[in-house]
Design a protein around this motif. Structure first.
Motif, short mmCIF file in Angstrom:
data_model
loop_
_atom_site.label_atom_id
_atom_site.label_comp_id
_atom_site.label_asym_id
_atom_site.label_seq_id
_atom_site.Cartn_x
_atom_site.Cartn_y
_atom_site.Cartn_z
N GLU A 59 7.06 40.88 -7.39
CA GLU A 59 8.03 40.99 -6.61
C GLU A 59 8.64 39.40 -6.39
OE1 GLU A 59 6.75 43.15 -2.99
OE2 GLU A 59 6.79 45.06 -3.92
N ARG A 60 7.68 38.65 -5.98
CA ARG A 60 8.17 37.33 -5.95
C ARG A 60 8.92 36.66 -7.11
NH1 ARG A 60 4.26 33.59 -2.37
NH2 ARG A 60 5.08 35.29 -1.04
N ARG A 61 8.26 37.02 -8.25
CA ARG A 61 8.96 36.63 -9.38
C ARG A 61 10.27 37.20 -9.72
NH1 ARG A 61 5.58 33.87 -13.29
NH2 ARG A 61 7.20 34.56 -14.92
N LYS A 62 10.53 38.43 -9.07
CA LYS A 62 11.68 39.11 -9.31
C LYS A 62 12.63 38.65 -8.47
CE LYS A 62 13.80 43.80 -9.48
NZ LYS A 62 13.28 45.26 -9.44
N ILE A 63 12.22 38.27 -7.16
CA ILE A 63 13.32 37.69 -6.17
C ILE A 63 13.73 36.26 -6.45
CG2 ILE A 63 13.23 37.08 -3.43
CD1 ILE A 63 11.56 39.19 -2.68
N LEU A 64 12.75 35.55 -7.13
CA LEU A 64 13.13 34.16 -7.59
C LEU A 64 13.93 34.08 -8.76
CD1 LEU A 64 9.82 32.36 -6.43
CD2 LEU A 64 11.99 32.53 -5.16
N GLY A 65 13.84 35.20 -9.64
CA GLY A 65 14.75 35.19 -10.95
C GLY A 65 14.12 34.54 -11.75
N ILE A 66 12.78 34.34 -11.76
CA ILE A 66 11.84 33.59 -12.83
C ILE A 66 12.30 33.97 -14.37
CG2 ILE A 66 9.84 32.77 -13.72
CD1 ILE A 66 8.67 32.62 -10.83
N GLU A 67 11.85 35.20 -14.32
CA GLU A 67 12.12 36.04 -15.98
C GLU A 67 13.68 35.77 -16.40
OE1 GLU A 67 9.92 37.11 -13.68
OE2 GLU A 67 8.16 36.88 -15.14
N GLU A 68 14.55 36.00 -15.21
CA GLU A 68 16.02 36.25 -15.80
C GLU A 68 16.44 34.34 -16.09
OE1 GLU A 68 14.78 37.44 -13.32
OE2 GLU A 68 15.40 39.63 -13.46
N HIS A 69 15.78 33.65 -15.38
CA HIS A 69 16.03 32.18 -15.34
C HIS A 69 15.41 32.13 -16.83
CE1 HIS A 69 16.35 27.96 -14.78
NE2 HIS A 69 15.18 27.76 -15.37
N GLN A 70 14.12 32.24 -17.44
CA GLN A 70 13.79 31.83 -18.58
C GLN A 70 14.52 32.49 -19.62
OE1 GLN A 70 9.64 33.21 -18.09
NE2 GLN A 70 9.05 31.33 -16.99
N ILE A 71 15.06 33.77 -19.57
CA ILE A 71 15.66 34.61 -20.49
C ILE A 71 17.09 33.96 -20.70
CG2 ILE A 71 16.59 36.68 -21.20
CD1 ILE A 71 14.46 38.04 -19.90
N SER A 72 17.80 33.56 -19.58
CA SER A 72 19.33 32.83 -19.85
C SER A 72 19.02 31.32 -20.32
CB SER A 72 19.68 32.69 -18.46
OG SER A 72 18.93 31.93 -17.57
N SER A 73 17.70 30.81 -20.01
CA SER A 73 17.75 29.34 -20.59
C SER A 73 17.59 29.61 -22.13
CB SER A 73 16.77 28.60 -19.93
OG SER A 73 16.97 28.59 -18.62
N ALA A 74 16.80 30.28 -22.66
CA ALA A 74 16.35 30.82 -23.95
C ALA A 74 17.71 31.07 -24.58
CB ALA A 74 15.38 31.61 -24.31
N ARG A 75 18.35 32.21 -24.14
CA ARG A 75 19.73 32.76 -24.86
C ARG A 75 20.55 31.43 -24.91
NH1 ARG A 75 21.65 37.44 -21.58
NH2 ARG A 75 19.59 38.39 -22.42
N LYS A 76 20.93 30.81 -24.03
CA LYS A 76 21.78 29.53 -23.77
C LYS A 76 21.48 28.70 -25.02
CE LYS A 76 23.96 26.02 -20.89
NZ LYS A 76 24.03 25.42 -19.72
N MET A 77 20.33 28.34 -25.36
CA MET A 77 19.82 27.33 -26.45
C MET A 77 20.22 28.15 -27.75
SD MET A 77 16.35 25.76 -24.99
CE MET A 77 16.42 24.81 -26.51
N ASN A 78 19.73 29.44 -27.71
CA ASN A 78 20.02 30.13 -28.97
C ASN A 78 21.62 30.29 -29.48
OD1 ASN A 78 16.97 30.19 -29.52
ND2 ASN A 78 17.17 32.13 -28.32
N GLU A 79 22.41 30.45 -28.38
CA GLU A 79 23.64 30.80 -28.66
C GLU A 79 24.33 29.60 -28.62
OE1 GLU A 79 24.84 33.25 -25.55
OE2 GLU A 79 23.69 35.03 -26.22
N GLU A 80 23.91 28.35 -28.70
CA GLU A 80 24.80 27.21 -28.90
C GLU A 80 25.17 27.07 -30.39
OE1 GLU A 80 22.69 24.08 -27.11
OE2 GLU A 80 23.12 24.22 -25.21
#
Length: 420
Positions: A198-219
């Motif tokens: 629940e804490r990881r979900k509230i802090l958005g850790i998974e979303e942050h990691q996914i968005s960072s990887a997606r941003k690097m791949n889509e550049e």
């Protein structure tokens, strides 16, 4: 010594002011108040006699609870001012608590009665009263694991996670090695898995990691060049401002990454609970199986495969000889942390079924281990085949594997193969 009738009259006289207030505000008619008084007198007379029982106290409490519900509805219907209405509700609630206090004083050793008292406090949202009752209950039953588990659940329900963790730790200190201690260890580990998730979900850790990887791949290099050419026509900030902005962004990203990779956020606490439980129960294999099944339920957490792998390695090191159960766990690992409806699932299923085929061949010389492997693997495959999210084509593959595995040692009790 006062008789039962005198005691009953004493308790009834205490309700007269509230009854008069109900009549003055026309919440209840005279006949209804007369009926309520008659019912209360009958209850009080029986409660103050030698034949009183916990069931009688609970019936009395239920009756007063129904009156409280009726009173609340009539307060709303007659549009009583909020302050006066709240006072009437509190007076009636206080009467209920006094009845339960008398019950727990007279029948201290009845754990079911304490449970009813706590349940009533939770229904009435009486947090402070519930905590007081819970503390008294823990003093009377310090070696009952279910009381410590209830206390931890109560604290968790109020948002006090540190308090819940404290209840678990104190409960394990009192009854960690006694009957029910295994259940308390499992509840503690399950709660830690849920809290961290629940804490990881509230802090958005998974979303942050996914968005960072997606941003690097889509550049796109060409797109970046065009953006740089367009930006050249705009006034650029000074070099010092750009460096300061870059440093702040990098520092924030590094702090976030450091926090998301701390041991507490990557499953170190559930692993420590598992290790302590196994030491306290002499590495009991059934307890390890319960932990593995419990951890397997948290497939959406990224560190679940790490915890499952630790359970496998620990159990393999502490068990003598070949274990069919451990081998069955190893076969499931390729699918750990992968959802049934994800694109990676077919490849993971292929690896798992290959592991199962290899294990059946390597366990030929271990008769007991091979039978144990079949007993643990077939029900798991059956539950997988019954998953509604599994596509029909993969269901056929899983069903075929079940039939092939069941022909090795005969059918396993309690299993059935779905129609292909």
């Amino acid at each position: 010594m006062a008789s039962a009738t005198d005691k009953a009259r004493f308790y009834i006289e205490q309700t007269v002011p509230s009854l008069r207030e109900w009549e003055r505000r026309q919440l209840f008619t005279k006949s209804e108040i007369s009926s309520i008084t008659s019912q209360r007198t009958g209850f009080e007379t029986q409660l103050n006699s030698r034949e009183a029982s916990t069931s009688l106290f609970l019936r009395y409490t239920t009756y007063e609870s129904n009156i409280s519900l009726l009173l609340s509805k009539r307060l709303t219907r007659h549009a009583i001012p909020p302050k006066a209405a709240q006072k009437l509700r509190v007076n009636q609630q206080s009467r209920l608590f006094k009845i339960l206090d008398r019950a727990t004083i007279r029948f201290k050793s009845d754990l079911g009665l304490w449970a009813q008292y706590l349940h009533f406090c939770r229904e009435q949202a009486a947090i402070k009263r519930g905590q007081k009752v819970l503390t008294e209950c823990l003093r009377l039953f310090p070696t009952r694991h279910e009381v410590w588990g209830y206390a931890a659940g109560w604290a968790e329900g109020t948002g006090d996670l540190s308090g819940a963790r404290g209840y678990y730790l104190r409960g394990l200190r009192f009854c960690g090695s006694s009957n029910g201690g295994q259940d308390l260890y499992l509840r503690f580990a399950r709660a830690e898995m849920r809290w961290v998730g629940e804490r990881r979900k509230i802090l958005g850790i998974e979303e942050h990691q996914i968005s960072s990887a997606r941003k690097m791949n889509e550049e796109d290099p060409e797109q970046i060049q065009n953006e740089n050419e367009d930006a050249s026509a705009i006034a650029q900030p000074s070099q010092d401002d750009a460096d300061a902005y870059t440093d702040d962004a990098e520092r924030a990203s590094n702090d976030f990454h450091h926090f998301s990779t701390t041991p507490a956020m990557t499953g170190a606490i559930p692993i420590a609970i598992f290790d302590q439980a196994m030491k306290a129960w002499n590495n009991r294999l059934s307890l390890a199986e319960s932990f593995f099944d419990m951890f397997s339920q948290f497939q959406d957490l990224p560190y679940t495969p790490k915890i499952l792998q630790h359970v496998i390695e620990y159990t393999a090191q502490t068990q003598t000889g070949e274990s069919g159960m451990v081998r069955s766990w190893q076969c499931r690992m390729p699918m750990a942390g992968i959802a049934v409806d994800s694109a990676d699932f077919p490849h993971a299923l292929r690896r798992t079924l290959a592991e199962i085929r290899d294990s059946t061949v390597s366990l030929d010389e271990y008769g007991v281990a091979k039978l144990d492997f079949q007993t643990k693997t077939v029900p798991w495959l059956q539950s997988l085949a019954n998953n509604d999210k599994l596509v029909p084509e993969l269901k056929i593959v899983v069903s075929s594997s079940i039939r092939r595995l069941m022909t090795l040692q005969g059918p396993v009790s309690g299993t059935s193969v779905i129609a292909a």
